[in-house]
Motif scaffolding. Structure first.
Motif, PDB file in Angstrom:
ATOM      1  N   GLU A  70       0.827  -1.206   0.000  1.00 43.57           N
ATOM      2  CA  GLU A  70       0.000   0.000   0.000  1.00 43.57           C
ATOM      3  C   GLU A  70       0.858   1.252   0.000  1.00 43.57           C
ATOM      4  O   GLU A  70       0.535   2.249  -0.667  1.00 43.57           O
ATOM      5  CB  GLU A  70      -0.920   0.002   1.220  1.00 43.57           C
ATOM      6  CG  GLU A  70      -2.022  -1.038   1.145  1.00 43.57           C
ATOM      7  CD  GLU A  70      -2.903  -1.004   2.374  1.00 43.57           C
ATOM      8  OE1 GLU A  70      -2.516  -0.299   3.336  1.00 43.57           O
ATOM      9  OE2 GLU A  70      -3.947  -1.669   2.379  1.00 43.57           O
ATOM     10  N   ILE A  71       1.947   1.234   0.741  1.00 41.01           N
ATOM     11  CA  ILE A  71       2.841   2.398   0.790  1.00 41.01           C
ATOM     12  C   ILE A  71       3.417   2.676  -0.592  1.00 41.01           C
ATOM     13  O   ILE A  71       3.459   3.830  -1.050  1.00 41.01           O
ATOM     14  CB  ILE A  71       3.957   2.178   1.819  1.00 41.01           C
ATOM     15  CG1 ILE A  71       3.367   2.198   3.240  1.00 41.01           C
ATOM     16  CG2 ILE A  71       5.052   3.229   1.664  1.00 41.01           C
ATOM     17  CD1 ILE A  71       4.357   1.880   4.323  1.00 41.01           C
ATOM     18  N   GLU A  72       3.855   1.629  -1.262  1.00 44.26           N
ATOM     19  CA  GLU A  72       4.415   1.821  -2.609  1.00 44.26           C
ATOM     20  C   GLU A  72       3.353   2.355  -3.560  1.00 44.26           C
ATOM     21  O   GLU A  72       3.624   3.232  -4.397  1.00 44.26           O
ATOM     22  CB  GLU A  72       4.972   0.486  -3.124  1.00 44.26           C
ATOM     23  CG  GLU A  72       6.182  -0.022  -2.356  1.00 44.26           C
ATOM     24  CD  GLU A  72       7.351   0.952  -2.446  1.00 44.26           C
ATOM     25  OE1 GLU A  72       7.489   1.614  -3.487  1.00 44.26           O
ATOM     26  OE2 GLU A  72       8.109   1.054  -1.462  1.00 44.26           O
ATOM     27  N   LYS A  75       2.761   5.962  -2.737  1.00 43.21           N
ATOM     28  CA  LYS A  75       3.878   6.770  -3.234  1.00 43.21           C
ATOM     29  C   LYS A  75       3.747   7.005  -4.737  1.00 43.21           C
ATOM     30  O   LYS A  75       3.975   8.114  -5.223  1.00 43.21           O
ATOM     31  CB  LYS A  75       5.198   6.070  -2.919  1.00 43.21           C
ATOM     32  CG  LYS A  75       5.623   6.141  -1.468  1.00 43.21           C
ATOM     33  CD  LYS A  75       6.963   5.468  -1.274  1.00 43.21           C
ATOM     34  CE  LYS A  75       7.444   5.566   0.182  1.00 43.21           C
ATOM     35  NZ  LYS A  75       8.747   4.905   0.381  1.00 43.21           N
ATOM     36  N   ALA A  76       3.389   5.945  -5.452  1.00 40.23           N
ATOM     37  CA  ALA A  76       3.228   6.093  -6.902  1.00 40.23           C
ATOM     38  C   ALA A  76       2.110   7.075  -7.225  1.00 40.23           C
ATOM     39  O   ALA A  76       2.238   7.919  -8.122  1.00 40.23           O
ATOM     40  CB  ALA A  76       2.944   4.735  -7.536  1.00 40.23           C
ATOM     41  N   LEU A  81       0.305  12.388  -8.951  1.00 35.17           N
ATOM     42  CA  LEU A  81      -0.450  13.616  -8.694  1.00 35.17           C
ATOM     43  C   LEU A  81       0.464  14.837  -8.641  1.00 35.17           C
ATOM     44  O   LEU A  81       0.114  15.919  -9.127  1.00 35.17           O
ATOM     45  CB  LEU A  81      -1.228  13.479  -7.383  1.00 35.17           C
ATOM     46  CG  LEU A  81      -2.377  12.472  -7.388  1.00 35.17           C
ATOM     47  CD1 LEU A  81      -2.979  12.346  -6.000  1.00 35.17           C
ATOM     48  CD2 LEU A  81      -3.451  12.893  -8.382  1.00 35.17           C
ATOM     49  N   THR A  82       1.647  14.658  -8.064  1.00 37.41           N
ATOM     50  CA  THR A  82       2.605  15.771  -8.011  1.00 37.41           C
ATOM     51  C   THR A  82       3.043  16.184  -9.410  1.00 37.41           C
ATOM     52  O   THR A  82       3.142  17.371  -9.731  1.00 37.41           O
ATOM     53  CB  THR A  82       3.833  15.367  -7.179  1.00 37.41           C
ATOM     54  OG1 THR A  82       3.402  14.980  -5.860  1.00 37.41           O
ATOM     55  CG2 THR A  82       4.815  16.522  -7.070  1.00 37.41           C
ATOM     56  N   SER A  83       3.306  15.183 -10.251  1.00 37.61           N
ATOM     57  CA  SER A  83       3.688  15.470 -11.633  1.00 37.61           C
ATOM     58  C   SER A  83       2.570  16.201 -12.367  1.00 37.61           C
ATOM     59  O   SER A  83       2.816  17.176 -13.093  1.00 37.61           O
ATOM     60  CB  SER A  83       4.043  14.170 -12.349  1.00 37.61           C
ATOM     61  OG  SER A  83       4.387  14.416 -13.699  1.00 37.61           O
ATOM     62  N   LYS A  84       1.338  15.738 -12.165  1.00 30.83           N
ATOM     63  CA  LYS A  84       0.201  16.410 -12.807  1.00 30.83           C
ATOM     64  C   LYS A  84       0.057  17.829 -12.291  1.00 30.83           C
ATOM     65  O   LYS A  84      -0.237  18.760 -13.060  1.00 30.83           O
ATOM     66  CB  LYS A  84      -1.078  15.619 -12.561  1.00 30.83           C
ATOM     67  CG  LYS A  84      -1.146  14.297 -13.308  1.00 30.83           C
ATOM     68  CD  LYS A  84      -2.469  13.599 -13.044  1.00 30.83           C
ATOM     69  CE  LYS A  84      -2.564  12.282 -13.817  1.00 30.83           C
ATOM     70  NZ  LYS A  84      -3.849  11.581 -13.565  1.00 30.83           N
TER      71      LYS A  84
END
Length: 246
Positions: A70-72, A75-76, A81-84
């Motif tokens: 779930e953590i991975e 993170k993905a 979302l950060t990239s978007k």
């Protein structure tokens, strides 16, 4: 008769005793049932925490087993979302720059349009007034010639009418920002006057305008046409005196 009453009397306590015994049995049965119910409830209550603890431990074990995956995954998702978000911020900044450029370009085009329109109007006005100046020259020349005509009742009316027409025409030109330049008696200034002749004069200072061959005009503070003038110069006597003084 008395025997019967006695028999009834003896039977009554027995019935009361039986009823009392029945009630006592019922009370004991109800008490036993309540005690059994309390024990059952207590048993269930004592067993419930253990069952709940077992369920929570199972959930914690399951969560602990899925936590790294779930953590991975989170993170993905966060990275995506950060990239978007970064892309959207970049697009927003670019759109804001485009809007600013478009606004500045619109203001520039609008300002240039106003300036071009103003220049076009001024140019057309200048051309029209230049043509009207020729008409004004004709009027002024006619008025000067009429001044030389012998006056009588008939000619005086004509001269007065022409002079009034010239004054009205000059008012129209003045209303359009055109000012007449007739600098007789003023000092000659090459920036505003056009000298056509130099003549000696014993009465006027050298460099004085004594005659205007053609009037000039100023439009909105700028010389539209310089007046053609006659300017005085030093006389021969003044030159001789200057040489003697030297």
């Amino acid at each position: 008769m008395s025997k019967q009453k006695k028999s009834d009397t003896e039977e009554t306590p027995a019935s009361a005793s039986e009823a009392s015994d029945s009630e006592q049995i019922d009370d004991e049965t109800e008490s036993a049932s309540k005690a059994e119910h309390v024990e059952t409830t207590a048993s269930e209550t004592s067993e419930s925490p253990d069952a709940s603890d077992d369920g929570e431990k199972a959930d914690e074990t399951e969560e602990a087993a899925l936590e790294p995956a779930e953590i991975e995954l989170l993170k993905a998702e966060v990275n995506e979302l950060t990239s978007k978000l970064i892309d959207l911020e970049s697009q927003l900044a670019e759109a804001q720059r485009d809007v600013s450029y478009a606004k500045a370009e619109t203001q520039t085009v609008s300002r240039r349009g106003r300036e071009d329109a103003t220049r076009a109007v001024n140019r057309a006005k200048r051309d029209l007034l230049t043509r009207l100046m020729v008409v004004a020259d004709t009027f002024h020349h006619t008025a000067n010639e009429l001044e030389k005509v012998e006056k009588d009742d008939r000619t005086d009316v004509i001269v007065t009418a022409v002079q009034m027409a010239i004054k009205e025409f000059d008012k129209v030109l003045s209303g359009e920002g055109l000012e007449l330049m007739n600098p007789v008696g003023e000092a000659f200034d090459p920036q505003f006057h056009e000298a056509q002749a130099l003549v000696p004069s014993e009465t006027e200072e050298p460099g004085t305008i004594i005659d205007v061959l053609r009037v000039g005009y100023i439009l909105d503070g700028n010389v539209l046409r310089a007046p053609q003038v006659v300017v005085t110069k030093e006389t021969q006597n003044d030159s001789d005196e200057a040489s003697d003084d030297a």
